[in-house]
Design a protein around this motif. Sequence first.
Motif, PDB file in Angstrom:
ATOM      1  N   UNK A  54      87.546 -85.233  75.614  1.00  0.00           N
ATOM      2  CA  UNK A  54      86.310 -85.035  74.844  1.00  0.00           C
ATOM      3  C   UNK A  54      85.093 -85.765  75.403  1.00  0.00           C
ATOM      4  N   UNK A  55      85.282 -86.879  76.095  1.00  0.00           N
ATOM      5  CA  UNK A  55      84.139 -87.627  76.615  1.00  0.00           C
ATOM      6  C   UNK A  55      83.457 -86.908  77.770  1.00  0.00           C
ATOM      7  N   UNK A  56      84.145 -85.990  78.413  1.00  0.00           N
ATOM      8  CA  UNK A  56      83.573 -85.279  79.557  1.00  0.00           C
ATOM      9  C   UNK A  56      83.220 -83.837  79.231  1.00  0.00           C
ATOM     10  N   UNK A  57      83.470 -83.408  78.011  1.00  0.00           N
ATOM     11  CA  UNK A  57      83.218 -82.020  77.632  1.00  0.00           C
ATOM     12  C   UNK A  57      81.724 -81.700  77.659  1.00  0.00           C
ATOM     13  N   UNK A  58      81.409 -80.539  78.216  1.00  0.00           N
ATOM     14  CA  UNK A  58      80.048 -80.013  78.250  1.00  0.00           C
ATOM     15  C   UNK A  58      80.175 -78.512  78.486  1.00  0.00           C
ATOM     16  N   UNK A  59      80.308 -77.725  77.404  1.00  0.00           N
ATOM     17  CA  UNK A  59      80.554 -76.289  77.549  1.00  0.00           C
ATOM     18  C   UNK A  59      79.520 -75.564  78.411  1.00  0.00           C
ATOM     19  N   UNK A  60      78.269 -76.008  78.382  1.00  0.00           N
ATOM     20  CA  UNK A  60      77.226 -75.370  79.185  1.00  0.00           C
ATOM     21  C   UNK A  60      77.540 -75.511  80.674  1.00  0.00           C
ATOM     22  N   UNK A  61      78.170 -76.634  81.045  1.00  0.00           N
ATOM     23  CA  UNK A  61      78.541 -76.863  82.442  1.00  0.00           C
ATOM     24  C   UNK A  61      79.961 -76.394  82.745  1.00  0.00           C
ATOM     25  N   UNK A  62      80.586 -75.694  81.802  1.00  0.00           N
ATOM     26  CA  UNK A  62      81.920 -75.159  82.044  1.00  0.00           C
ATOM     27  C   UNK A  62      83.039 -76.161  81.846  1.00  0.00           C
ATOM     28  N   UNK A  63      82.811 -77.207  81.040  1.00  0.00           N
ATOM     29  CA  UNK A  63      83.842 -78.216  80.763  1.00  0.00           C
ATOM     30  C   UNK A  63      84.070 -78.256  79.253  1.00  0.00           C
TER      31      UNK A  63
END
Length: 176
Positions: A129-138
């Motif tokens: 969860x700390x690295x999640x960024x849906x816009x960047x595909x994560x």
Amino acid sequence: MWGNNDESMRLPQRRSQMMVTHGPESDHLTEESVKRLERTLYELQHIERPKIVVDLAHAITLGDFSENAEYQDAKARLSRIDGRIFGMQQRIKNAIVIKANTTDGIIALGSTVNIIINGKQKTYRILGPQEADPIKGRISHLSPLGSALMGKHVGDIVEYKTPDQLPGQVEIISVE
């Protein structure tokens, strides 16, 4: 009254210590993220903090601490940077490095998946969860889509709940 009451035996904690999240779901980081944290920690400890210590030492020479704004400011900056250093040390200490096992074709933490969602092909990397960024595909493995994909294979049709709690469906095209 003087028994084993955990509440009365608790030691006080700094705010930075209370803000540290614990649990296996918050500690999963990629190797790149751990290295980035280590570089930032080094800069804070060996570049930023010494500068603030010099500022604080200078402010001390100005006398009267109660009305010395320069001293109060340097002291507050030192406190903030020490909190950041402590937080980063804890994150690094508790980090569980994500290593994708792509040999078995099963989606796991660290996997990159190509899916068809709403008629469009999308690629996501499944991380903590700390690295999640849906816009960047994560996406997080704890998100509705991420958790639905975990453990699945190429060709599977996966159902999940959208953020609006509506049913969604994706098809897995590939796993890397």
